[in-house]
Design a protein around this motif. Structure first.
Motif, PDB file in Angstrom:
ATOM      1  N   ALA A 149       0.840  -1.212   0.000  1.00 15.48           N
ATOM      2  CA  ALA A 149       0.000   0.000   0.000  1.00 15.48           C
ATOM      3  C   ALA A 149       0.869   1.253   0.000  1.00 15.48           C
ATOM      4  O   ALA A 149       1.995   1.234   0.496  1.00 15.48           O
ATOM      5  CB  ALA A 149      -0.909   0.007   1.226  1.00 15.48           C
ATOM      6  N   GLY A 177      -4.287  -1.554  -0.527  1.00 15.36           N
ATOM      7  CA  GLY A 177      -2.935  -1.967  -0.909  1.00 15.36           C
ATOM      8  C   GLY A 177      -2.824  -2.371  -2.352  1.00 15.36           C
ATOM      9  O   GLY A 177      -3.282  -3.438  -2.748  1.00 15.36           O
ATOM     10  N   ALA A 178      -2.230  -1.473  -3.185  1.00 16.71           N
ATOM     11  CA  ALA A 178      -1.876  -1.781  -4.574  1.00 16.71           C
ATOM     12  C   ALA A 178      -3.077  -2.057  -5.474  1.00 16.71           C
ATOM     13  O   ALA A 178      -2.952  -2.755  -6.474  1.00 16.71           O
ATOM     14  CB  ALA A 178      -0.887  -2.947  -4.624  1.00 16.71           C
TER      15      ALA A 178
END
Ligand SMILES: Cc1cc2nc3c(=O)[nH]c(=O)nc-3n(C[C@H](O)[C@H](O)[C@H](O)COP(=O)(O)O)c2cc1C
Length: 323
Positions: A149, A177-178
């Protein structure tokens, strides 16, 4: 797990544009809510509590003209080195902000204050222990900030953390996150999250307050350019390697920072730019309206395709991500 009833009918996508220090402001929030996603910003993006209240007024005035807009939220950093917690909480309560996202400390008093006017509190965590504390404090939602993240990221795989939180918490679960695409938002839902939480993807939009060079660095970067270190902020966070070097530091040999102190944060984050590992899926700086439209259609398509054929050929989708 559930999307709160009062939000459900006002959303076009189960996604939240995450609050980002020095990056999210009224334009980003209003355009996100207009598109049907929850828009948020940190109260500390304004220098004073008075300025924070002025931003809330501005956002509310603009959203009042948009009856179909999604609800908005703010982020309060509940940390002993933040002298504004109490004053910002009072402004938040006065304005009856629909969603309050707390970071670093889950406190019963803050939860009670927000519940007093019917608002909801989501708290972000990087592990099970912090999630248990947040549940005890009575929060409505828990944000699992997983590996990769942007900002103060965790190290856990979402496949591990989401089910552990779901085993004891029946409120809303958000995955961070991502996450940069609609297909990934669909994956977050499949994994058991009610909402996806997107930060880095929204830095590279026209309305974000980030410098143009920062947006360009995001487009030029891939996951290997993201460095996870406590050296910039005192707490582990992800930063873009070229921005560390541009600030005159050696990304492979960073000095010790000492404890986190909110009074120094602004300088640190202005000079060194944070981003998550999802940078590799970002290739343009669109207006928020266009980004959200794409996220919505990618999400719907991914969900429909998965329902129609669980063994679908995904090779065309991989090529598109690489384009
Ligand atoms: C530049 C930047 C600033 C951030 N500032 C904050 C913040 O002030 N408060 C907070 O709760 N989270 C902050 N975050 C974390 C985001 O809210 C969110 O958890 C994260 O960006 C999600 O991961 P992603 O960037 O990979 O999408 C920040 C993230 C970035 C990239």
């Amino acid at each position: 797990m559930a999307i709160p009833e009062k939000f459900r009918n006002r959303l076009r996508l189960p996604a939240i544009a995450a609050p980002m220090f020095l990056t999210s402001g009224p334009d980003l929030v209003v355009e996100t809510c207009r598109a049907g996603l929850i828009g948020t910003f940190p109260s500390l993006n304004q220098r004073t509590s008075k300025g924070y209240g002025e931003w809330l007024e501005q956002i509310e005035e603009r959203l009042d003209t948009l009856p179909d807009a999604a609800p908005y939220g703010v982020n309060l950093i509940v940390h002993k080195s933040n002298p504004r917690v109490e004053a910002d909480l009072k402004v938040t309560v006065d304005h009856k902000v629909p969603l309050v996202i707390t970071s670093l400390g889950a406190v019963r008093d803050v939860v009670d204050a927000v519940h007093s006017y019917g608002g909801l509190v989501f708290h972000d965590v990087i592990n099970r222990r912090h999630a248990e504390k947040a549940a005890e404090a009575g929060v409505d939602g828990i944000i699992a900030v997983c590996a990769g993240a942007g900002g103060h990221a965790g190290t856990m795989s979402p496949f591990a953390l989401i089910p552990e939180i779901a085993s004891f918490f029946s409120g809303t679960i958000v995955l961070s996150g991502a996450i940069s695409t609609g297909r990934q938002i669909a994956a977050a839902r499949m994994m058991g999250a009610d909402f996806a939480y997107l930060g880095t993807r929204f830095i590279a939009t026209r309305e974000s307050m980030a410098a143009d060079a920062y947006k360009e660095m995001i487009i030029a970067s891939s996951a290997a350019d993201v460095v996870y270190t406590p050296a910039i902020s005192g707490v582990n966070a992800n930063f873009l390697r070229p921005s560390i070097a541009a600030a005159g530091l050696d990304p492979d040999n960073l000095p010790d920072h000492g404890k986190m102190d909110m009074s120094n944060e602004s300088r640190a984050w202005k000079n060194v730019w944070s981003a998550g590992q999802g940078v590799g899926s970002i290739s343009a700086v669109p207006p928020v309206a266009e980004l959200c439209k794409d996220l919505i259609s990618e999400y719907r398509k991914a969900m429909e395709e998965a329902a129609e054929d669980p063994f679908q050929d995904l090779s065309a989708r991989s090529m598109r991500l690489m384009a």
